[in-house]
Design a protein around this motif. Sequence first.
Motif, PDB file in Angstrom:
ATOM      1  N   LYS A 159       0.833  -1.203   0.000  1.00 47.98           N
ATOM      2  CA  LYS A 159       0.000   0.000   0.000  1.00 47.98           C
ATOM      3  C   LYS A 159       0.872   1.259   0.000  1.00 47.98           C
ATOM      4  O   LYS A 159       0.603   2.230  -0.729  1.00 47.98           O
ATOM      5  N   TYR A 176     -10.199 -11.003   2.044  1.00 49.45           N
ATOM      6  CA  TYR A 176      -9.264 -10.456   3.035  1.00 49.45           C
ATOM      7  C   TYR A 176      -8.609  -9.185   2.503  1.00 49.45           C
ATOM      8  O   TYR A 176      -8.497  -8.178   3.220  1.00 49.45           O
ATOM      9  N   GLU A 178      -9.756  -7.107   0.287  1.00 54.81           N
ATOM     10  CA  GLU A 178     -10.748  -6.026   0.262  1.00 54.81           C
ATOM     11  C   GLU A 178     -10.991  -5.469   1.657  1.00 54.81           C
ATOM     12  O   GLU A 178     -11.152  -4.259   1.834  1.00 54.81           O
ATOM     13  N   ALA A 179     -10.981  -6.355   2.654  1.00 51.32           N
ATOM     14  CA  ALA A 179     -11.188  -5.907   4.034  1.00 51.32           C
ATOM     15  C   ALA A 179     -10.032  -5.041   4.525  1.00 51.32           C
ATOM     16  O   ALA A 179     -10.206  -4.239   5.463  1.00 51.32           O
ATOM     17  N   GLN A 180      -8.866  -5.209   3.897  1.00 52.64           N
ATOM     18  CA  GLN A 180      -7.710  -4.388   4.267  1.00 52.64           C
ATOM     19  C   GLN A 180      -7.620  -3.096   3.452  1.00 52.64           C
ATOM     20  O   GLN A 180      -6.631  -2.372   3.535  1.00 52.64           O
ATOM     21  N   GLY A 181      -8.674  -2.823   2.681  1.00 50.24           N
ATOM     22  CA  GLY A 181      -8.735  -1.569   1.945  1.00 50.24           C
ATOM     23  C   GLY A 181      -8.195  -1.624   0.530  1.00 50.24           C
ATOM     24  O   GLY A 181      -8.072  -0.580  -0.131  1.00 50.24           O
ATOM     25  N   PHE A 182      -7.911  -2.818   0.025  1.00 46.63           N
ATOM     26  CA  PHE A 182      -7.415  -2.956  -1.340  1.00 46.63           C
ATOM     27  C   PHE A 182      -8.576  -3.196  -2.311  1.00 46.63           C
ATOM     28  O   PHE A 182      -9.650  -3.657  -1.917  1.00 46.63           O
ATOM     29  N   ASP A 183      -8.337  -2.874  -3.558  1.00 45.89           N
ATOM     30  CA  ASP A 183      -9.243  -3.230  -4.650  1.00 45.89           C
ATOM     31  C   ASP A 183      -8.447  -4.161  -5.565  1.00 45.89           C
ATOM     32  O   ASP A 183      -7.926  -3.752  -6.607  1.00 45.89           O
TER      33      ASP A 183
END
Length: 281
Positions: A159, A176, A178-183
């Motif tokens: 990131k 997981y 996506e839950a960490q803010g990734f797309d």
Amino acid sequence: MFRTARADRTRRSSFRLRAAAGAAAGAFVLAGCSSGGDGPGEAAGGVPVVEKGKLTTCTHLPYPPFQFERDGKVVGFDVALVDLVAARLKVQQKILDTPFENFKTGAFLNSGECDLAAAGMTITEERLKNVDFSVPYFDATQAVLATRKSGVTSLADLKAKGKKLGAQSGTTGESYAEAQGFDPVAFESSDAVLNGLRTGQVDAVVIDYPVVQGWLKDPKNAAEFAVGQNIETGEQYGFSVKKGNGKLLAAIDKAITDAKADGTYKKLYEQWIGPLPQAAR
């Protein structure tokens, strides 16, 4: 295959069929494009099956070391365990290669295409709404695999450096991320995930650690990629059946627990995955 590949997945619904040449040997051959056979039947113990004399398994290929093709046969840890169930039921295992997203809904189980699903599949509350799961047969973790030239060692690193992350579509690895803010860039299969990493579509991927272990056995992959982070997510794999199919579920559970008790599970684990962790014994 990257993000735009989502639209292509509908074409994969015309799935490949592989018929078992022998349950104990785990040998499978290409057989056609529909289930065919003699219609529904009963296996030993009165267990209903969608095709007489067969235990039909939905999976999604490839996903080594759980299920993949080698020398024209579908083999792997999941395949070997389901062979134990088939032997108990006095039938042969037959494998259908189907889109992974259908395992969330249980579509092929509900439509009578398959008796069970085995695809390195994590037991989740969401999936339990649609299918019944066996006792857990594998404790899973996620891993971040990155290109060595990216300098990435963790998701936080990824990131901070503004690098691109990939994952297999419909998996807990994707969830997981996506839950960490990734797309994350979504790939349709594990092969496509690795190819995306190799061709520079992404700089790192998050996927089940045993899959990464298998990839890194290839010296070429080991020279190009490195595990940046192991992620303990508390996941456990299970085989799924249509809701209410208690007889088959009981047979699967019995095969797994007996295999763990008599040493067969340990032997298969070490054959397909590696040393059995102490906690799993």
